[in-house]
Write an enzyme that holds these catalytic residues in place. Structure first.
Site, mmCIF file in Angstrom:
data_model
loop_
_atom_site.group_PDB
_atom_site.id
_atom_site.type_symbol
_atom_site.label_atom_id
_atom_site.label_comp_id
_atom_site.label_asym_id
_atom_site.label_seq_id
_atom_site.Cartn_x
_atom_site.Cartn_y
_atom_site.Cartn_z
ATOM 1 N N ARG A 1 -7.202 62.419 -108.367
ATOM 2 C CA ARG A 1 -6.992 61.323 -109.312
ATOM 3 C C ARG A 1 -7.565 60.009 -108.816
ATOM 4 N NH1 ARG A 1 -2.418 63.776 -112.194
ATOM 5 N NH2 ARG A 1 -1.828 62.558 -114.001
ATOM 6 N N ARG B 1 0.240 54.529 -117.791
ATOM 7 C CA ARG B 1 -0.402 55.695 -117.152
ATOM 8 C C ARG B 1 -1.865 55.789 -117.571
ATOM 9 N NH1 ARG B 1 3.598 60.090 -119.199
ATOM 10 N NH2 ARG B 1 2.127 61.608 -118.370
ATOM 11 N N ARG C 1 6.063 65.467 -126.412
ATOM 12 C CA ARG C 1 6.557 66.235 -125.266
ATOM 13 C C ARG C 1 7.785 65.561 -124.673
ATOM 14 N NH1 ARG C 1 2.642 67.559 -120.290
ATOM 15 N NH2 ARG C 1 2.882 65.332 -119.934
ATOM 16 N N ARG D 1 11.130 64.509 -120.241
ATOM 17 C CA ARG D 1 10.401 63.920 -119.100
ATOM 18 C C ARG D 1 10.398 62.410 -119.239
ATOM 19 N NH1 ARG D 1 4.562 66.368 -117.396
ATOM 20 N NH2 ARG D 1 4.098 64.217 -116.820
ATOM 21 N N LYS E 1 -4.600 69.366 -119.692
ATOM 22 C CA LYS E 1 -4.927 70.000 -118.409
ATOM 23 C C LYS E 1 -3.930 71.107 -118.071
ATOM 24 C CE LYS E 1 -4.485 66.138 -116.127
ATOM 25 N NZ LYS E 1 -4.171 65.070 -117.086
#
Ligand code: B4P
Length: 190
Positions: A89, A146, A128, A134, A14
């Site tokens: 969401r 998640r 990532r 992160r 996204k």
């Protein structure tokens, strides 16, 4: 006016596709994830609260993200359109977004959902996590949590837009440029 909801599980692409779309269509990018990370880096009270939930793979409360989006819509009255990335969401967020837009005489043009298998999502996010540090991307257990949150609370949002005849699904596996071209083909039909 082009008001696009870019939808998909964590790691579907996204954020990646939003960057290309804002350039091509000159839209304002509204990523609730980015706004929340901004609050965290500024050390605000909201950021401190959000960090605990995000690091644990949970969603931030609806009223918090709805308030953030409402502010951003108000501060961009002359926008050519918006990309909603990572928002809505939950169905409650989708209903609130429709009400907010309606009060300004606007509406969602369509939702484009990126479809990516779970093992590929996990691979992308772990990569990532290594590159960006992160916290929510660093741990396979949190990533799975998640994805579980997405399956439980976020997938009903696709039905919400489908019932309005506004959902299009695209394969999110392949080269970033090919996926982008397929998204542009859908936008051309609006
Ligand atoms: P977000 O910031 O929205 O992040 P995300 O779901 O992890 O995915 P993102 O869209 O950024 O990643 P992308 O797929 O582009 O959310 C983080 C957290 O914030 C949530 O867990 C939640 O706690 C909170 N939150 C945010 N919004 C909320 C809301 N509305 N309500 C409640 N809580 C909210 O990319 C992932 C990786 O894949 C990248 O490294 C990219 O390079 C790679 N990639 C992309 N496309 C690829 C391709 N085609 N092939 C290979 N790799 C690709």
């Amino acid at each position: 006016m082009l008001n696009l909801v870019l939808f998909g599980p964590p790691g579907a692409g996204k954020g990646t596709q939003s960057q290309k779309l804002i350039e091509k269509y000159q839209l304002v990018h509204l990523s609730t994830g980015d706004i929340l990370r901004g609050e965290i880096s500024q050390g605000t009270v909201l950021g401190l609260e959000a960090k605990k939930l995000m690091d644990d793979g949970k969603l931030v409360p609806d009223e918090v993200v709805i308030g953030m989006i409402s502010n951003k819509l108000d501060t961009n009255p002359d926008a050519k359109g918006f990309i909603f990335d990572g928002f809505p969401r939950t169905v409650a967020q989708a209903e609130a977004l429709d009400n907010l837009l309606q009060s300004k005489g606007k509406q969602i043009s369509g939702m484009i959902a990126l479809k990516v298998a779970e093992d590929e999502l996990e691979k992308r996010l772990l990569l990532r996590g290594k590159e960006s540090g992160r916290a929510d991307d660093a741990n396979p257990e949190i990533i799975r949590k998640r994805i579980a949150e997405y399956n439980a609370k976020t997938t009903p949002v696709a039905n919400y837009y489908q019932e309005q005849g506004k959902l299009q699904t695209i394969n999110g596996i392949g080269s970033i440029d090919d996926i982008f071209n397929n998204i542009c083909k859908v936008i051309a039909t609006y």
